[in-house]
Design a protein around this motif. Structure first.
Motif, PDB file in Angstrom:
ATOM      1  N   ASP A 128       0.814  -1.216   0.000  1.00 30.76           N
ATOM      2  CA  ASP A 128       0.000   0.000   0.000  1.00 30.76           C
ATOM      3  C   ASP A 128       0.848   1.267   0.000  1.00 30.76           C
ATOM      4  O   ASP A 128       0.336   2.374   0.187  1.00 30.76           O
ATOM      5  CB  ASP A 128      -0.941   0.015   1.212  1.00 30.76           C
ATOM      6  CG  ASP A 128      -0.190   0.056   2.548  1.00 30.76           C
ATOM      7  OD1 ASP A 128       1.065   0.084   2.536  1.00 30.76           O
ATOM      8  OD2 ASP A 128      -0.857   0.051   3.591  1.00 30.76           O
ATOM      9  N   THR A 131       4.293   4.387  -4.973  1.00 26.27           N
ATOM     10  CA  THR A 131       3.872   5.597  -5.678  1.00 26.27           C
ATOM     11  C   THR A 131       4.524   5.671  -7.053  1.00 26.27           C
ATOM     12  O   THR A 131       5.690   5.309  -7.227  1.00 26.27           O
ATOM     13  CB  THR A 131       4.235   6.873  -4.896  1.00 26.27           C
ATOM     14  OG1 THR A 131       5.651   6.911  -4.700  1.00 26.27           O
ATOM     15  CG2 THR A 131       3.525   6.902  -3.558  1.00 26.27           C
ATOM     16  N   LYS A 137      -0.716   7.139  -6.383  1.00 32.93           N
ATOM     17  CA  LYS A 137      -0.569   5.876  -5.671  1.00 32.93           C
ATOM     18  C   LYS A 137      -0.873   4.702  -6.588  1.00 32.93           C
ATOM     19  O   LYS A 137      -1.841   4.732  -7.354  1.00 32.93           O
ATOM     20  CB  LYS A 137      -1.516   5.862  -4.472  1.00 32.93           C
ATOM     21  CG  LYS A 137      -1.371   4.663  -3.552  1.00 32.93           C
ATOM     22  CD  LYS A 137      -2.291   4.798  -2.350  1.00 32.93           C
ATOM     23  CE  LYS A 137      -2.155   3.608  -1.397  1.00 32.93           C
ATOM     24  NZ  LYS A 137      -3.050   3.757  -0.215  1.00 32.93           N
ATOM     25  N   THR A 139      -2.410   1.211  -7.299  1.00 32.73           N
ATOM     26  CA  THR A 139      -3.473   0.403  -6.706  1.00 32.73           C
ATOM     27  C   THR A 139      -3.772  -0.807  -7.583  1.00 32.73           C
ATOM     28  O   THR A 139      -3.229  -0.954  -8.689  1.00 32.73           O
ATOM     29  CB  THR A 139      -4.771   1.214  -6.537  1.00 32.73           C
ATOM     30  OG1 THR A 139      -5.331   1.476  -7.844  1.00 32.73           O
ATOM     31  CG2 THR A 139      -4.508   2.538  -5.818  1.00 32.73           C
ATOM     32  N   ALA A 140      -4.691  -1.630  -7.103  1.00 31.39           N
ATOM     33  CA  ALA A 140      -5.081  -2.822  -7.849  1.00 31.39           C
ATOM     34  C   ALA A 140      -5.651  -2.465  -9.215  1.00 31.39           C
ATOM     35  O   ALA A 140      -5.536  -3.242 -10.175  1.00 31.39           O
ATOM     36  CB  ALA A 140      -6.096  -3.622  -7.037  1.00 31.39           C
ATOM     37  N   ALA A 141      -6.268  -1.283  -9.325  1.00 32.69           N
ATOM     38  CA  ALA A 141      -6.815  -0.854 -10.611  1.00 32.69           C
ATOM     39  C   ALA A 141      -5.718  -0.702 -11.656  1.00 32.69           C
ATOM     40  O   ALA A 141      -5.932  -0.966 -12.848  1.00 32.69           O
ATOM     41  CB  ALA A 141      -7.573   0.465 -10.441  1.00 32.69           C
ATOM     42  N   ASP A 142      -4.521  -0.294 -11.228  1.00 24.82           N
ATOM     43  CA  ASP A 142      -3.393  -0.164 -12.163  1.00 24.82           C
ATOM     44  C   ASP A 142      -2.908  -1.532 -12.630  1.00 24.82           C
ATOM     45  O   ASP A 142      -2.518  -1.702 -13.791  1.00 24.82           O
ATOM     46  CB  ASP A 142      -2.252   0.604 -11.494  1.00 24.82           C
ATOM     47  CG  ASP A 142      -2.635   2.023 -11.129  1.00 24.82           C
ATOM     48  OD1 ASP A 142      -2.959   2.795 -12.040  1.00 24.82           O
ATOM     49  OD2 ASP A 142      -2.625   2.337  -9.921  1.00 24.82           O
ATOM     50  N   VAL A 169     -11.224  -6.327  -9.221  1.00 23.92           N
ATOM     51  CA  VAL A 169     -10.617  -5.543  -8.145  1.00 23.92           C
ATOM     52  C   VAL A 169     -11.540  -5.553  -6.928  1.00 23.92           C
ATOM     53  O   VAL A 169     -12.723  -5.214  -7.034  1.00 23.92           O
ATOM     54  CB  VAL A 169     -10.358  -4.096  -8.605  1.00 23.92           C
ATOM     55  CG1 VAL A 169      -9.875  -3.236  -7.434  1.00 23.92           C
ATOM     56  CG2 VAL A 169      -9.338  -4.078  -9.738  1.00 23.92           C
ATOM     57  N   ASP A 171     -10.398  -4.134  -3.701  1.00 25.32           N
ATOM     58  CA  ASP A 171     -10.111  -2.814  -3.145  1.00 25.32           C
ATOM     59  C   ASP A 171      -8.725  -2.414  -3.638  1.00 25.32           C
ATOM     60  O   ASP A 171      -8.158  -3.067  -4.515  1.00 25.32           O
ATOM     61  CB  ASP A 171     -10.209  -2.808  -1.612  1.00 25.32           C
ATOM     62  CG  ASP A 171      -9.299  -3.846  -0.952  1.00 25.32           C
ATOM     63  OD1 ASP A 171      -8.162  -4.049  -1.444  1.00 25.32           O
ATOM     64  OD2 ASP A 171      -9.710  -4.447   0.055  1.00 25.32           O
ATOM     65  N   ASP A 172      -8.162  -1.354  -3.082  1.00 23.60           N
ATOM     66  CA  ASP A 172      -6.887  -0.831  -3.598  1.00 23.60           C
ATOM     67  C   ASP A 172      -5.744  -1.829  -3.524  1.00 23.60           C
ATOM     68  O   ASP A 172      -4.786  -1.747  -4.316  1.00 23.60           O
ATOM     69  CB  ASP A 172      -6.497   0.437  -2.836  1.00 23.60           C
ATOM     70  CG  ASP A 172      -7.270   1.657  -3.310  1.00 23.60           C
ATOM     71  OD1 ASP A 172      -8.062   1.524  -4.272  1.00 23.60           O
ATOM     72  OD2 ASP A 172      -7.075   2.741  -2.721  1.00 23.60           O
ATOM     73  N   THR A 173      -5.802  -2.761  -2.586  1.00 23.31           N
ATOM     74  CA  THR A 173      -4.674  -3.680  -2.409  1.00 23.31           C
ATOM     75  C   THR A 173      -5.035  -5.151  -2.647  1.00 23.31           C
ATOM     76  O   THR A 173      -4.233  -6.025  -2.354  1.00 23.31           O
ATOM     77  CB  THR A 173      -4.083  -3.538  -0.990  1.00 23.31           C
ATOM     78  OG1 THR A 173      -5.115  -3.798  -0.023  1.00 23.31           O
ATOM     79  CG2 THR A 173      -3.503  -2.145  -0.772  1.00 23.31           C
ATOM     80  N   ASN A 197       1.019   3.238 -14.725  1.00 23.12           N
ATOM     81  CA  ASN A 197       0.161   4.250 -14.146  1.00 23.12           C
ATOM     82  C   ASN A 197      -1.045   4.384 -15.079  1.00 23.12           C
ATOM     83  O   ASN A 197      -0.982   5.039 -16.115  1.00 23.12           O
ATOM     84  CB  ASN A 197       0.935   5.571 -14.052  1.00 23.12           C
ATOM     85  CG  ASN A 197       0.152   6.687 -13.408  1.00 23.12           C
ATOM     86  OD1 ASN A 197      -1.065   6.741 -13.492  1.00 23.12           O
ATOM     87  ND2 ASN A 197       0.873   7.608 -12.768  1.00 23.12           N
TER      88      ASN A 197
END
Length: 546
Positions: A128, A131, A137, A139-142, A169, A171-173, A197
């Motif tokens: 988490d 960068t 940041k 995240t899982a979306a990337d 996905v 969440d973010d992680t 990114n």
């Protein structure tokens, strides 16, 4: 996997790295937004000030300069199956997992992963604190975007993740990768998927999913960010201060300087203008080994040098002719005279350093009488063939000349044609333009046998990948693809060994050598380690400048 990196030992400057080899240069460069001409000039002026004797300014001492013999065709990491691209992607990008000591996969951005019982999904947990270079940041979306884009553009590393279907996905992680089929090589393949990114690339997507933009831009989160590129001269990186791994003695900046001649690399190393060279002429190794100011690092590789036969609509479609050619070559001469002993004879198509290697695989030996008998039995005479090899690649140049001489002894006229790697790739796109014989390196992206047996010999990659000669054996395809879906290593190896035997019986290639890689480094550097899964590249983050 194959061709695309600098050549291994015996292939000094100018030699495209095979593995899928070098592809040629592209102009214009910049991080996120493109560098202005003024900014580029400033970067180059700074680099020029850092040249010279290696003592000099503190800035030069904190700059790691690596000699390269060929610039990348692009900085888009989707093409990092090519070693020239892999080399410039490694400083700027992170991966989910990576190879550590002993070729063991270890965490990177992914701190943990779990493969489902049916082998068709992978749950990932991410750090988490990662960068991107623009401050965003990761995240899982990337991660999802990177894999979806790879699948969509369908080039480069897409061949390594053919089983990838989609990602969900949480969440973010946290995210789950869904596969179209069980695929044991998937985790190893993720070591070559560099994370993008997503927002930045989408902002610059254009009509090609950002390929044109990424050819000259940086969208990574790695330890260094691209700060300038002068085509055919150098690429420069500066430290990413917010890198999650931190810094402890690594260089403040990194430069890849493109010096296509071995003699130029030698002079630059002796003058202190560069710190690491991977293309020093074999005849000069001893002089550096006897000089206390340098270290000569020799390491075994997963690289193999091949001559692939055109399996359709060519004289070499006749197996007897392929057998004769394979028996006419002086393999021992190749190792002793061309590689100066820095390598060994190949045994089959799979390098002996890789998993599931079968040492019982039949491998032709030098036997002129057998070669002549094969031709006579098939009623072949006055055969003329054309073979391509890569320009300015010392091992290839000498091997091509040796093969030409050896074949003349059995009545086969071999015409040699030196081409660039991009020309070679273009010719493989149709059977009509595929050469009778094509000499090329294989640079496996992982130590898994699949990286050779699938990538180079599965029929799905004919005219669309690394199957250089159009080899097509449904039994081999079935064995290799079945092995991909198994989790038991012994079972997988059993199938891969059967495939090696079948391929050897078909003689689709002459397996010339398994060369070592030789790197010369200046005294004072520490932490350098050759990594077989990233042949002819340098893990700059692992090197401390001293």
């Amino acid at each position: 996997m194959v061709h695309a990196s600098q050549p291994p030992a015996g292939a000094p400057a100018g030699a495209p790295r095979t593995g899928r080899s070098r592809r040629g240069a592209r102009a214009g460069f910049g991080p996120g937004p493109r560098l202005t001409a003024v900014a580029v000039a400033a970067v180059l002026a700074l680099a020029a000030c850092g040249g010279g004797s290696g003592s000099g300014s503190g800035e030069r001492k904190q700059t790691l300069i690596i000699a390269e013999n060929e610039p990348p065709a692009t900085f888009d990491p989707v093409q990092a199956d090519n070693s020239t691209v892999d080399e410039v992607a490694r400083p700027a990008y992170d991966t989910l997992v990576r190879y550590g000591a002993g070729n063991k996969i270890e965490p990177s951005v992914a701190t943990g992963w779990k493969v489902s019982g049916d082998g068709k999904s992978i749950d990932l947990t991410l750090r988490d604190d990662v960068t991107f270079h623009d401050g965003a940041k990761l995240t899982a979306a990337d991660v999802k975007y990177t894999l979806d884009r790879t699948k969509k553009v369908g080039i480069g590393v897409a061949a390594l993740v053919t089983a990838y279907d989609s990602a969900t996905v949480t969440d973010d992680t946290h995210l789950t990768l869904k596969l179209s089929r069980p695929y044991a090589p998937m985790i190893p393949a993720l070591t070559r998927v560099y994370l993008l990114n997503s927002k930045l690339v989408q902002q610059n997507a254009g009509g090609d999913d950002g390929q044109k933009w990424l050819a000259t831009a940086d969208a990574g989160s790695g330890p260094y960010k691209l700060s300038g590129y002068t085509p055919n001269q150098e690429a420069k990186y500066v430290k990413h201060d917010k890198y999650w791994g931190g810094f402890d003695g690594q260089a403040q900046s990194v430069v890849f300087r493109y010096l296509p001649q071995a003699a130029t690399q030698k002079s630059a190393l002796l003058a202190g203008d560069i710190d690491i060279a991977m293309d020093i002429d074999p005849n000069d190794w001893a002089s550096f080994e006897g000089n206390g100011g340098y270290t000569v690092d020799k390491a075994d590789t997963n690289v193999q040098l091949y001559v692939f036969f055109k399996m359709k609509d060519s004289p070499v479609a006749t197996k007897a002719l392929r057998e004769a050619i394979a028996s006419a070559y002086q393999y021992d001469q190749h190792i002793s005279a061309i590689l100066k002993g820095a390598g060994k004879k190949a045994v089959g198509v799979l390098p002996s350093t890789m998993t599931c290697f079968d040492p019982t695989t039949p491998q032709p030996a030098y036997d002129v009488n057998k070669a002549k008998a094969s031709l006579q039995a098939a009623g072949l005479s006055d055969v003329s063939l054309t073979m391509t090899y890569l320009k300015a690649t010392a091992e290839m140049e000498q091997a091509a000349t040796l093969l030409q001489s050896d074949l003349s002894k059995i009545g086969v006229n071999l015409k040699l044609q030196a081409i660039t790697y991009p020309e070679y790739v273009q010719r493989l796109k149709t059977n009509k333009t595929t050469p009778d014989l094509g000499m090329i390196y294989g640079f496996p992206t992982t130590p898994d046998a699949d990286a050779v047996l699938y990538q180079q010999f599965d029929s799905r990659f004919i005219n669309n990948g690394q199957n250089s000669g159009g080899y097509d054996n449904p039994k081999v395809d079935a064995l290799v693809e079945k092995a991909q879906g198994l989790t038991d290593e012994n079972e997988r190896c059993g199938l891969y060994k059967q495939a090696q035997q079948l391929i050897a019986a078909d003689v689709p290639s002459v397996n010339l050598s398994n060369p070592k890689t030789v790197t010369v480094l200046r005294k004072g550097l520490s932490g350098y380690a050759y990594q077989p899964s990233h042949h002819q590249t340098v893990d700059v983050y692992g090197v401390k400048t001293g």
